[in-house]
Design a protein around this motif. Structure first.
Motif, mmCIF file in Angstrom:
data_model
loop_
_atom_site.group_PDB
_atom_site.id
_atom_site.type_symbol
_atom_site.label_atom_id
_atom_site.label_comp_id
_atom_site.label_asym_id
_atom_site.label_seq_id
_atom_site.Cartn_x
_atom_site.Cartn_y
_atom_site.Cartn_z
ATOM 1 N N ARG A 5 -70.667 -4.703 45.656
ATOM 2 C CA ARG A 5 -71.943 -4.777 44.947
ATOM 3 C C ARG A 5 -72.363 -6.217 44.638
ATOM 4 O O ARG A 5 -73.450 -6.448 44.143
ATOM 5 C CB ARG A 5 -71.872 -3.971 43.648
ATOM 6 N N ASP A 6 -71.488 -7.156 44.895
ATOM 7 C CA ASP A 6 -71.769 -8.551 44.558
ATOM 8 C C ASP A 6 -72.321 -9.273 45.774
ATOM 9 O O ASP A 6 -71.598 -9.896 46.538
ATOM 10 C CB ASP A 6 -70.499 -9.236 44.052
ATOM 11 N N TRP A 7 -73.631 -9.152 45.970
ATOM 12 C CA TRP A 7 -74.266 -9.855 47.088
ATOM 13 C C TRP A 7 -74.843 -11.154 46.523
ATOM 14 O O TRP A 7 -76.035 -11.332 46.376
ATOM 15 C CB TRP A 7 -75.349 -8.971 47.704
ATOM 16 N N GLY A 24 -79.199 -9.297 60.913
ATOM 17 C CA GLY A 24 -78.684 -10.238 59.945
ATOM 18 C C GLY A 24 -78.547 -9.651 58.557
ATOM 19 O O GLY A 24 -78.272 -8.457 58.383
ATOM 20 N N ARG A 25 -78.748 -10.491 57.556
ATOM 21 C CA ARG A 25 -78.482 -10.130 56.169
ATOM 22 C C ARG A 25 -79.234 -8.879 55.731
ATOM 23 O O ARG A 25 -78.668 -8.006 55.074
ATOM 24 C CB ARG A 25 -78.872 -11.301 55.259
ATOM 25 N N ALA A 26 -80.504 -8.742 56.101
ATOM 26 C CA ALA A 26 -81.301 -7.599 55.643
ATOM 27 C C ALA A 26 -80.737 -6.284 56.171
ATOM 28 O O ALA A 26 -80.769 -5.263 55.473
ATOM 29 C CB ALA A 26 -82.759 -7.765 56.078
ATOM 30 N N CYS A 27 -80.210 -6.293 57.378
ATOM 31 C CA CYS A 27 -79.627 -5.067 57.937
ATOM 32 C C CYS A 27 -78.340 -4.696 57.208
ATOM 33 O O CYS A 27 -78.089 -3.517 56.933
ATOM 34 C CB CYS A 27 -79.358 -5.250 59.428
ATOM 35 N N TYR A 28 -77.520 -5.693 56.894
ATOM 36 C CA TYR A 28 -76.290 -5.431 56.151
ATOM 37 C C TYR A 28 -76.623 -4.911 54.750
ATOM 38 O O TYR A 28 -75.994 -3.983 54.242
ATOM 39 C CB TYR A 28 -75.453 -6.702 56.051
ATOM 40 N N LEU A 29 -77.628 -5.520 54.135
ATOM 41 C CA LEU A 29 -77.998 -5.145 52.780
ATOM 42 C C LEU A 29 -78.574 -3.728 52.734
ATOM 43 O O LEU A 29 -78.332 -2.979 51.786
ATOM 44 C CB LEU A 29 -79.012 -6.142 52.231
ATOM 45 N N PHE A 31 -77.779 -1.134 54.571
ATOM 46 C CA PHE A 31 -76.666 -0.176 54.600
ATOM 47 C C PHE A 31 -75.940 -0.167 53.270
ATOM 48 O O PHE A 31 -75.584 0.892 52.744
ATOM 49 C CB PHE A 31 -75.714 -0.535 55.739
ATOM 50 N N GLN A 32 -75.728 -1.346 52.725
ATOM 51 C CA GLN A 32 -74.950 -1.486 51.500
ATOM 52 C C GLN A 32 -75.611 -0.777 50.330
ATOM 53 O O GLN A 32 -74.930 -0.234 49.451
ATOM 54 C CB GLN A 32 -74.787 -2.978 51.199
ATOM 55 N N GLN A 33 -76.942 -0.746 50.293
ATOM 56 C CA GLN A 33 -77.674 -0.193 49.148
ATOM 57 C C GLN A 33 -78.101 1.254 49.352
ATOM 58 O O GLN A 33 -78.756 1.828 48.483
ATOM 59 C CB GLN A 33 -78.913 -1.052 48.879
ATOM 60 N N ALA A 34 -77.743 1.860 50.483
ATOM 61 C CA ALA A 34 -78.320 3.154 50.836
ATOM 62 C C ALA A 34 -77.463 4.348 50.439
ATOM 63 O O ALA A 34 -77.817 5.481 50.757
ATOM 64 C CB ALA A 34 -78.598 3.201 52.337
ATOM 65 N N GLY A 35 -76.342 4.130 49.771
ATOM 66 C CA GLY A 35 -75.529 5.238 49.304
ATOM 67 C C GLY A 35 -74.926 6.075 50.413
ATOM 68 O O GLY A 35 -74.937 7.304 50.353
ATOM 69 N N ILE A 36 -74.397 5.424 51.438
ATOM 70 C CA ILE A 36 -73.828 6.128 52.591
ATOM 71 C C ILE A 36 -72.362 6.426 52.310
ATOM 72 O O ILE A 36 -71.562 5.524 52.043
ATOM 73 C CB ILE A 36 -74.003 5.297 53.874
ATOM 74 N N ALA A 37 -72.007 7.688 52.379
ATOM 75 C CA ALA A 37 -70.662 8.122 52.000
ATOM 76 C C ALA A 37 -69.638 7.768 53.077
ATOM 77 O O ALA A 37 -69.953 7.698 54.267
ATOM 78 C CB ALA A 37 -70.655 9.630 51.754
ATOM 79 N N ARG A 210 -81.628 9.013 53.784
ATOM 80 C CA ARG A 210 -83.068 8.714 53.779
ATOM 81 C C ARG A 210 -83.321 7.316 53.224
ATOM 82 O O ARG A 210 -84.196 6.600 53.699
ATOM 83 C CB ARG A 210 -83.777 9.782 52.936
ATOM 84 N N GLN A 211 -82.532 6.920 52.226
ATOM 85 C CA GLN A 211 -82.699 5.592 51.632
ATOM 86 C C GLN A 211 -82.439 4.490 52.654
ATOM 87 O O GLN A 211 -83.072 3.427 52.612
ATOM 88 C CB GLN A 211 -81.768 5.427 50.430
ATOM 89 N N TYR A 212 -81.505 4.721 53.568
ATOM 90 C CA TYR A 212 -81.228 3.706 54.582
ATOM 91 C C TYR A 212 -82.470 3.446 55.423
ATOM 92 O O TYR A 212 -82.828 2.286 55.678
ATOM 93 C CB TYR A 212 -80.081 4.159 55.479
ATOM 94 N N PHE A 213 -83.124 4.486 55.862
ATOM 95 C CA PHE A 213 -84.304 4.303 56.701
ATOM 96 C C PHE A 213 -85.435 3.638 55.927
ATOM 97 O O PHE A 213 -86.221 2.868 56.501
ATOM 98 C CB PHE A 213 -84.745 5.652 57.279
ATOM 99 N N GLU A 214 -85.525 3.907 54.633
ATOM 100 C CA GLU A 214 -86.536 3.232 53.826
ATOM 101 C C GLU A 214 -86.239 1.738 53.722
ATOM 102 O O GLU A 214 -87.134 0.905 53.854
ATOM 103 C CB GLU A 214 -86.594 3.870 52.438
ATOM 104 N N ARG A 215 -84.969 1.386 53.507
ATOM 105 C CA ARG A 215 -84.607 -0.017 53.327
ATOM 106 C C ARG A 215 -84.608 -0.805 54.641
ATOM 107 O O ARG A 215 -84.648 -2.028 54.623
ATOM 108 C CB ARG A 215 -83.232 -0.104 52.653
#
Length: 277
Positions: A5-7, A24-29, A31-37, A210-215
């Motif tokens: 969680r420390d970006w 790059g960074r936006a793609c990594y971020l 995934f990180q914020q999308a709540g993927i189990a 769904r959150q991943y596709f939004e982000r």
């Protein structure tokens, strides 16, 4: 180890993290914020004499041994077998990348940490030139690459041009919509189309939310395919510099079949690339 969680700017200064990569960074971020189990995502800072020399993205997951096996007896036979694996790279990027120095000394430090997390360590989607000792190379899924010149269509054989023209004619009843932002009004439908396509694949690794596709709207671009008022397909790509990376698509297979939608999507990608260089 930097907690997932420390970006912070200590991990990646603004957009400079993997700035040379299409993903790059936006793609990594995203995934990180999308709540993927099922995935623990983190970043390893490697320092020499107190100076940061590399940041290595990694993830830990429970890997099913039959993941890449085709449907059949063997896939069913090994369905019970799973183990923890720690990977340098990212669960959904097409190419593995380390930000900074990639030397035997750096990778040895990374491996020492990861072998404390899992019994198996892998470098996901990297090339053959990594200075790694004691690792075995395994084939991965292919990535198709098409180099486009401005006269791409003109240089094709006549029969191929005729085929492409016929493919476009077959889909001429469809309406194409290019989106500069995420089409929130259609978020549920986009995710449903993704799940329909995912369910038809022989191999499942991640389950995107769904959150991943939004982000992914910030680093990505959406193209929607409409049959009248029905959204029957979408394509998500990441465009950077002179590269378009086709990431995900989803289709209504009952409606899409009559238009040859998958093939038409590929031709749409080519047309967008030619238009924008």
């Amino acid at each position: 180890e930097i907690p997932k969680r420390d970006w912070s700017s200590d991990v990646c200064s603004s957009d400079l993290f993997l700035a040379g990569e299409t993903e790059g960074r936006a793609c990594y971020l995203a995934f990180q914020q999308a709540g993927i189990a099922g995935f623990e995502v983190g970043y390893l800072l490697v320092r020499r004499d107190g100076v940061r020399v590399a940041v290595a993205p990694y993830f830990v997951t429970r890997y099913r041994a039959n993941t890449t096996l085709p449907a059949g007896v063997l896939k069913k036979l090994f369905a019970w077998l799973a183990f923890d694996i720690a990977c340098v790279g990212h669960p959904v990027t097409d190419f593995g990348a380390i930000d900074g120095e990639v030397s035997a000394e750096v990778l040895a430090a990374v491996n020492a940490f990861l072998f404390g997390r899992a019994g198996v360590v892998a470098y996901k989607d990297f090339g053959a030139d990594l200075p790694l000792a004691g690792f075995a190379r395994e084939p991965n899924l292919p990535v198709a690459r098409l180099a486009l010149a401005t006269d791409f269509y003109a240089r094709l054989p006549r029969a191929r041009r005729r085929e492409f023209h016929e493919r476009k004619r077959r889909a001429r009843a469809l309406r194409i919509e290019e989106c500069t932002d995420f089409p929130h009004a259609h978020a549920a439908r986009i995710h449903a189309l993704y799940l329909e396509t995912r369910a038809r694949g022989e191999m499942q690794f991640e389950m995107l939310t769904r959150q991943y596709f939004e982000r992914m709207a910030r680093p990505g671009r959406y193209v929607l395919y409409w049959e009248g008022e029905h959204l029957i397909g979408f394509a998500l790509s990441v465009c950077k510099g002179h590269v378009m990376l086709a990431k995900y698509l989803g289709m209504d297979y009952v409606r899409a079949r009559r238009y040859g939608l998958y093939f038409f999507m590929m031709l749409s990608h080519i047309d967008i690339c030619l238009r924008e260089g």
